[in-house]
Design an enzyme around this catalytic site. Structure first.
Site, PDB file in Angstrom:
ATOM      1  N   LYS A 186      -2.765  55.455 -12.827  1.00 44.77           N
ATOM      2  CA  LYS A 186      -1.400  55.139 -13.265  1.00 44.77           C
ATOM      3  C   LYS A 186      -1.339  55.249 -14.788  1.00 44.77           C
ATOM      4  O   LYS A 186      -2.211  54.722 -15.491  1.00 44.77           O
ATOM      5  CB  LYS A 186      -1.082  53.708 -12.824  1.00 44.77           C
ATOM      6  CG  LYS A 186       0.362  53.487 -12.432  1.00 44.77           C
ATOM      7  CD  LYS A 186       0.474  52.123 -11.756  1.00 44.77           C
ATOM      8  CE  LYS A 186       1.900  51.677 -11.663  1.00 44.77           C
ATOM      9  NZ  LYS A 186       1.997  50.277 -11.246  1.00 44.77           N
TER      10      LYS A 186
HETATM   11  O1  G3P Z   1       5.580  48.105  -9.575  1.00 37.86           O
HETATM   12  C1  G3P Z   1       6.148  47.615 -10.743  1.00 37.86           C
HETATM   13  C2  G3P Z   1       6.360  46.168 -10.607  1.00 37.86           C
HETATM   14  O2  G3P Z   1       5.149  45.504 -10.680  1.00 37.86           O
HETATM   15  C3  G3P Z   1       7.322  45.587 -11.532  1.00 37.86           C
HETATM   16  O3  G3P Z   1       7.955  44.589 -10.834  1.00 37.86           O
HETATM   17  O4  G3P Z   1       9.269  42.555 -10.562  1.00 37.86           O
HETATM   18  O5  G3P Z   1       7.676  42.794 -12.509  1.00 37.86           O
HETATM   19  O6  G3P Z   1       9.788  44.096 -12.431  1.00 37.86           O
HETATM   20  P1  G3P Z   1       8.715  43.442 -11.627  1.00 37.86           P
END
Ligand code: G3P
Length: 220
Positions: A83
């Protein structure tokens, strides 16, 4: 749509994997740091639990070091997808790694034109963040729809992975938009099972069954 779990937590991954519906895992530096083990060790343990694409993120910010980190991550296990962030250096590293046959998930994508760059660099996956756009009063799902349309227009093979999904409607809309993958926290995956009419219906089936077959002493 493939379902990925967006977690590095081994208990959550074991439980999700036991349901037989988890196709892969996405991690990021925040999720790995939360578990307290070195990246490589944690990622190896994840690969032992889920047999599918496992995204592990580089932490360098310059292309040269990202490539070195990416090559090392890819050696951990055949299922590792490297990634890299959607920066100039990240795209440069993606193009170089893709040329070596390494699969790259380009993350932190917030516009369709960023996604176009990732596809041109040969990314295996693009990760647009839905919830974080919603957080700033911008419709995150519109981004998924735009990227799917652009990729279809030109036949790009890069898979659209809807990330930062916060609730079941995000998952449903990602599937309707044609995202190839939806990655979600364990809590959201768990919520997808729920419906009060399922519980009520099952309760009634079991009561009706018990009335005839258990109260009469018969087994079926
Ligand atoms: O896959 C990306 C994710 O980890 C971000 O999620 O909820 O932290 O915006 P969030």
């Amino acid at each position: 749509m493939k379902i990925f779990l967006d977690t590095a937590n081994l208990d959550e991954l074991r439980k999700g994997a036991s349901w037989g519906i988890v196709d892969g895992v996405t991690t990021n530096p925040s999720l790995i740091a939360k578990e307290g083990r070195p990246l490589e060790e944690q990622v190896r343990m994840i690969c032992d639990i889920v047999d599918g694409d496992i995204s592990a993120e580089v932490v360098a910010t310059d292309a040269k070091t990202m490539i070195v980190e990416g090559l090392a991550l890819a050696k951990i296990h055949k299922n590792i997808v490297v990634k890299a962030p959607l920066t100039r250096d990240g795209i440069q590293a993606t193009a170089a790694l893709a040329k070596e046959g390494i699969r790259v998930n380009v993350t932190l994508c917030f516009t369709a034109t960023q996604a176009l760059l990732a596809a041109k660099a040969g990314a295996y996956i693009i990760s647009p963040f839905v919830g974080r756009l919603d957080d700033i009063s911008t419709n995150g799902m519109d981004l998924i729809r735009s990227i799917c349309t652009i990729y279809k227009n030109y036949g790009y093979k890069t898979q659209v992975l809807a990330a930062s999904l916060r609730h079941p409607i995000h998952v449903q809309e990602s599937a309707l938009a044609g995202a190839h993958i939806g990655t979600m926290p364990f809590k959201v995956l768990d919520q997808l099972f729920n419906h009060p009419l399922t519980d009520k219906g099952l309760d009634q089936f079991l009561k009706d069954w018990a009335k005839v077959f258990q109260e009469s002493g018969a087994t079926r």
